[in-house]
Design an enzyme around this catalytic site. Structure first.
Site, mmCIF file in Angstrom:
data_model
loop_
_atom_site.group_PDB
_atom_site.id
_atom_site.type_symbol
_atom_site.label_atom_id
_atom_site.label_comp_id
_atom_site.label_asym_id
_atom_site.label_seq_id
_atom_site.Cartn_x
_atom_site.Cartn_y
_atom_site.Cartn_z
ATOM 1 N N LYS A 93 9.826 40.333 3.080
ATOM 2 C CA LYS A 93 9.937 41.748 2.695
ATOM 3 C C LYS A 93 10.295 42.586 3.932
ATOM 4 C CE LYS A 93 4.940 42.300 3.181
ATOM 5 N NZ LYS A 93 3.668 42.424 2.455
ATOM 6 N N TYR B 66 7.717 63.102 31.362
ATOM 7 C CA TYR B 66 7.277 64.316 30.665
ATOM 8 C C TYR B 66 5.767 64.499 30.778
ATOM 9 C CZ TYR B 66 11.901 64.723 28.504
ATOM 10 O OH TYR B 66 13.233 64.868 28.283
HETATM 11 C C1 LIG Z 1 3.014 41.227 2.852
HETATM 12 C C2 LIG Z 1 2.290 40.309 1.949
HETATM 13 C C3 LIG Z 1 1.929 39.033 2.368
HETATM 14 C C4 LIG Z 1 2.132 38.548 3.789
HETATM 15 O O1 LIG Z 1 1.145 39.133 4.611
HETATM 16 P P1 LIG Z 1 1.035 38.730 6.168
HETATM 17 O O2 LIG Z 1 -0.195 39.430 6.610
HETATM 18 O O3 LIG Z 1 2.259 39.266 6.818
HETATM 19 O O4 LIG Z 1 0.963 37.262 6.219
HETATM 20 C C5 LIG Z 1 1.345 38.192 1.453
HETATM 21 N N1 LIG Z 1 1.104 38.600 0.179
HETATM 22 C C6 LIG Z 1 1.424 39.828 -0.254
HETATM 23 C C7 LIG Z 1 1.122 40.224 -1.653
HETATM 24 C C8 LIG Z 1 2.018 40.724 0.616
HETATM 25 O O5 LIG Z 1 2.343 41.952 0.180
#
Ligand SMILES: *Cc1c(COP(=O)(O)O)cnc(C)c1O
Length: 369
Positions: free
Chosen positions: A35, A256
């Site tokens: 994702k 800054y």
């Molecule tokens: C993003 C996600 C994962 C992966 O999580 P990580 O902490 O990156 O391993 C697994 N299951 C779901 C439903 C997610 O949304």
């Protein structure tokens, strides 16, 4: 010449991390979670490194389309399921498996016209209180889905809130087991943290694990465990160069708001990297960075296009930093030295996930196949 900043995606490291996670996952199959454009790496860039996974899990339909366009014929899972009825048509067309977490999604399915029944992952809210059916309503949702001609297999899933921390997962695994009892179907529970920390428990590994962050070489339970502890390697390196040098006198300030002031004469470098590249502005003086492969620290505020770094440790290590000397903001230096992304992330009060995802589009990216 373009600005010297550049991100490199390491395909061998992706393959290595996938192999490490698969070895821990007992007999479970592995969803590679891609994702958010593969956690900022780019789906097309990581595909070769992750094609050894059993499936790809993601959120956006256009990302699913991109994975199919790469020639992937295996499973793809939509982790949030569909958002509107016509998404189901694309699920049919692209052969996507999808999460069902609420009644509205079952309603959409019940009205969907399809010749080919779909595979769904029914999600229980076992305590995270984000998406999913309440435990007491899970069985009814299962029965409703199971009765639909649009549905083929129903698998069962849940997501952990504390797999990386002290509270752990026992309170959620107990709820999940109790309310799934006797229901047929494959099960999926573990994210990266559960896979790394609870892999001895076969009921947590279950049929499918869903690692994301660990594939990308960041430790989900940093700082308790460094990524090296888990045997994982960085898959993204953000590198740039020194573009300027200054010598500070005692009392001189940097950047800054003059937040850093030299106590004694001090050599300092300016790096072509700033918050407009995705380097967090919240990184304070002292954030770790590699200059010529030598660990040193940032000085003063991060500005839009530049940061300042302390050259004293680099010179003490026998190096001679010049304009053009390599700087690694996170990942692996050309010399092999590693700065885990978790370190600048922690300095900024955040996690490696956010830094990867926030890599700016102005940074050129390549893979080092
Ligand atoms: C993003 C996600 C994962 C992966 O999580 P990580 O902490 O990156 O391993 C697994 N299951 C779901 C439903 C997610 O949304």
């Amino acid at each position: 010449m373009p600005r010297p900043i550049h991100a490199t995606i390491h395909l061998e490291a992706l393959k290595h991390n996938l192999a490490v996670l698969r070895a821990r996952a007992q007999d479970a199959r592995v969803w590679a979670v891609v994702k958010a454009n593969a956690y900022g790496h780019g789906i097309e860039r990581v595909f070769e490194g992750l094609r050894g996974a059993d499936g790809f899990a993601l959120l956006d339909l256009d990302e699913a389309q991109r994975v199919r366009d790469l020639g992937w014929r295996g499973p793809i899972l939509l982790l949030e399921g569909v958002f509107e009825p016509r998404d189901l048509e694309l699920c049919s067309r692209l052969d996507l498996w999808h999460t069902v977490h609420c009644d509205a999604q079952i309603d959409m399915l019940s009205r969907h016209k399809t010749q080919v029944p779909q595979r769904v992952f029914l999600k229980m809210n076992s305590g995270m209180n984000r998406l999913g059916f309440a435990p007491g309503r899970f069985r009814a949702a299962w029965s409703r889905l199971n009765a639909l001609p649009q549905v083929d297999e129903v698998s069962l899933m849940t997501h952990f809130s504390d797999a990386d921390g002290e509270r752990g997962i026992a309170h959620q695994t107990a709820v999940f087991a109790q309310h799934c009892q006797d229901l047929p179907g494959e099960r999926s529970l573990a994210n990266s943290a559960a896979l790394l920390r609870h892999h001895q428990d076969a009921s947590v590994m279950a049929d499918w694990v869903r690692p994301g962050i660990a594939l990308y070489g960041s430790s989900p339970d940093h700082p308790q465990n460094q990524v090296a502890h888990w045997g994982l390697r960085p898959t993204m390196s953000l590198r740039s160069q020194l573009i300027g040098l200054q010598t500070l006198a005692a009392g001189d300030s940097v950047g800054y708001a003059s937040t850093y002031r030299a106590a004694a004469p001090q050599r300092m470098g300016v790096v072509a990297c700033g918050y407009a590249d995705g380097y967090p502005r919240l990184c304070p003086t002292g954030t770790p960075v590699l200059v010529g492969g030598v660990p040193t620290r940032t000085l003063g505020r991060v500005s839009m296009d530049m940061i300042a770094v302390d050259l004293e440790p680099v010179i003490q290590a026998g190096a001679n930093p010049l304009v053009g000397t390599a700087v690694t903001l996170w990942g692996q230096d050309a010399s092999g030295a590693v700065l885990p992304i978790d370190e600048p992330a922690a300095a900024a009060g955040t996690i490696g996930y956010e830094l990867m995802c926030a890599l700016a589009t102005r940074v050129p990216v390549s893979t080092d196949a």
